[in-house]
Design a protein around this motif. Sequence first.
Motif, mmCIF file in Angstrom:
data_model
loop_
_atom_site.group_PDB
_atom_site.id
_atom_site.type_symbol
_atom_site.label_atom_id
_atom_site.label_comp_id
_atom_site.label_asym_id
_atom_site.label_seq_id
_atom_site.Cartn_x
_atom_site.Cartn_y
_atom_site.Cartn_z
ATOM 1 N N GLU A 197 0.807 -1.217 0.000
ATOM 2 C CA GLU A 197 0.000 0.000 0.000
ATOM 3 C C GLU A 197 0.845 1.276 0.000
ATOM 4 N N PRO A 198 1.637 1.468 -1.035
ATOM 5 C CA PRO A 198 2.524 2.645 -1.064
ATOM 6 C C PRO A 198 1.748 3.957 -1.108
ATOM 7 N N MET A 199 2.201 4.903 -0.355
ATOM 8 C CA MET A 199 1.603 6.248 -0.380
ATOM 9 C C MET A 199 2.636 7.255 -0.874
ATOM 10 N N ASP A 200 3.573 6.778 -1.646
ATOM 11 C CA ASP A 200 4.668 7.591 -2.141
ATOM 12 C C ASP A 200 4.283 8.186 -3.498
ATOM 13 N N PHE A 201 4.093 9.484 -3.532
ATOM 14 C CA PHE A 201 3.721 10.118 -4.786
ATOM 15 C C PHE A 201 4.942 10.534 -5.607
ATOM 16 N N HIS A 202 6.124 10.172 -5.139
ATOM 17 C CA HIS A 202 7.346 10.399 -5.907
ATOM 18 C C HIS A 202 7.541 9.168 -6.786
ATOM 19 N N SER A 203 6.757 9.094 -7.825
ATOM 20 C CA SER A 203 6.679 7.876 -8.627
ATOM 21 C C SER A 203 8.015 7.472 -9.233
ATOM 22 N N TYR A 204 8.836 8.439 -9.623
ATOM 23 C CA TYR A 204 10.121 8.076 -10.223
ATOM 24 C C TYR A 204 10.961 7.297 -9.220
ATOM 25 N N ASP A 205 11.039 7.805 -7.996
ATOM 26 C CA ASP A 205 11.822 7.132 -6.958
ATOM 27 C C ASP A 205 11.214 5.780 -6.589
ATOM 28 N N LEU A 206 9.910 5.714 -6.553
ATOM 29 C CA LEU A 206 9.242 4.454 -6.217
ATOM 30 C C LEU A 206 9.581 3.372 -7.243
ATOM 31 N N VAL A 207 9.457 3.689 -8.514
ATOM 32 C CA VAL A 207 9.749 2.700 -9.555
ATOM 33 C C VAL A 207 11.245 2.392 -9.593
ATOM 34 N N ALA A 208 12.086 3.379 -9.344
ATOM 35 C CA ALA A 208 13.533 3.126 -9.286
ATOM 36 C C ALA A 208 13.849 2.138 -8.159
ATOM 37 N N THR A 209 13.165 2.260 -7.041
ATOM 38 C CA THR A 209 13.352 1.317 -5.933
ATOM 39 C C THR A 209 12.879 -0.075 -6.342
ATOM 40 N N TRP A 210 11.747 -0.147 -7.023
ATOM 41 C CA TRP A 210 11.263 -1.441 -7.531
ATOM 42 C C TRP A 210 12.331 -2.087 -8.423
ATOM 43 N N GLN A 211 12.916 -1.290 -9.297
ATOM 44 C CA GLN A 211 13.930 -1.819 -10.206
ATOM 45 C C GLN A 211 15.105 -2.411 -9.441
ATOM 46 N N GLU A 212 15.605 -1.670 -8.476
ATOM 47 C CA GLU A 212 16.742 -2.160 -7.686
ATOM 48 C C GLU A 212 16.370 -3.446 -6.944
ATOM 49 N N TRP A 268 -2.658 6.058 -12.490
ATOM 50 C CA TRP A 268 -1.443 6.300 -11.725
ATOM 51 C C TRP A 268 -0.217 6.194 -12.616
ATOM 52 N N GLU A 269 -0.254 5.253 -13.517
ATOM 53 C CA GLU A 269 0.927 5.018 -14.343
ATOM 54 C C GLU A 269 1.248 6.165 -15.291
ATOM 55 N N THR A 270 0.362 7.112 -15.428
ATOM 56 C CA THR A 270 0.641 8.234 -16.326
ATOM 57 C C THR A 270 1.699 9.169 -15.763
ATOM 58 N N ILE A 271 2.063 9.022 -14.477
ATOM 59 C CA ILE A 271 3.059 9.922 -13.897
ATOM 60 C C ILE A 271 4.443 9.287 -13.793
ATOM 61 N N ILE A 272 4.633 8.118 -14.396
ATOM 62 C CA ILE A 272 5.966 7.516 -14.400
ATOM 63 C C ILE A 272 6.656 7.818 -15.726
ATOM 64 N N PRO A 308 8.734 7.399 -19.285
ATOM 65 C CA PRO A 308 8.627 6.420 -20.377
ATOM 66 C C PRO A 308 9.593 5.245 -20.207
ATOM 67 N N PHE A 309 10.815 5.513 -19.712
ATOM 68 C CA PHE A 309 11.765 4.421 -19.501
ATOM 69 C C PHE A 309 11.242 3.450 -18.443
ATOM 70 N N GLN A 310 10.683 3.991 -17.358
ATOM 71 C CA GLN A 310 10.161 3.127 -16.301
ATOM 72 C C GLN A 310 8.941 2.347 -16.798
ATOM 73 N N TYR A 311 8.118 2.977 -17.587
ATOM 74 C CA TYR A 311 6.967 2.294 -18.175
ATOM 75 C C TYR A 311 7.456 1.117 -19.034
ATOM 76 N N TYR A 312 8.486 1.343 -19.831
ATOM 77 C CA TYR A 312 9.073 0.280 -20.646
ATOM 78 C C TYR A 312 9.621 -0.833 -19.748
ATOM 79 N N TRP A 313 10.331 -0.442 -18.686
ATOM 80 C CA TRP A 313 10.908 -1.427 -17.778
ATOM 81 C C TRP A 313 9.808 -2.303 -17.168
ATOM 82 N N LEU A 314 8.738 -1.671 -16.693
ATOM 83 C CA LEU A 314 7.631 -2.437 -16.095
ATOM 84 C C LEU A 314 7.072 -3.456 -17.082
#
Length: 169
Positions: A22-37, A64-68, A70-76
Amino acid sequence: MRLLASAVRAKPAAFAIELYNEPMDFHSYDLVATWQECYEVIQKEVPGMLVGVMAIGEAAIPSWETIISPFQYYWLRSQPYLFFAFHWYGNPSSGAEAVTNAQWYSDNWRMPALMTEFMDCGMQDKVEKAGIGWLYWHFSSYCKQDGSWGACVCGWASGESTRICPATE
């Protein structure tokens, strides 16, 4: 994540790790970067282990995914062991809408969806009809004799009573 993956490597029942409940982190870039790591470390420790990601909050909410990026979208979309995890406790207000949103993520992120928490037995039928899997997951004191909290699969508790959906009894 490395320690967790290493600890369950030899446990066949541990098939997945849900990264962020249940993430409440609206810093989507950092959130997805953490997922990647985390994904990379888990795959190094346990190749092929499934890794769950979810939208903001507990629900499958649209857009929600509209705020990530393009590279992270590709990665997902390109990771073979990711799944979209979602919960349903009434948000969105319609279970059918939650299923539709989860299907949208599954289709657009090219990964299976799995409902990992819920408290309405009717949701089992809704997700099954949509081809989505489900798990019960609830923290409850009935799992441990000493009264401490423990993760339990197959039901939820309210006080001392435990309720399991009729289809699973």
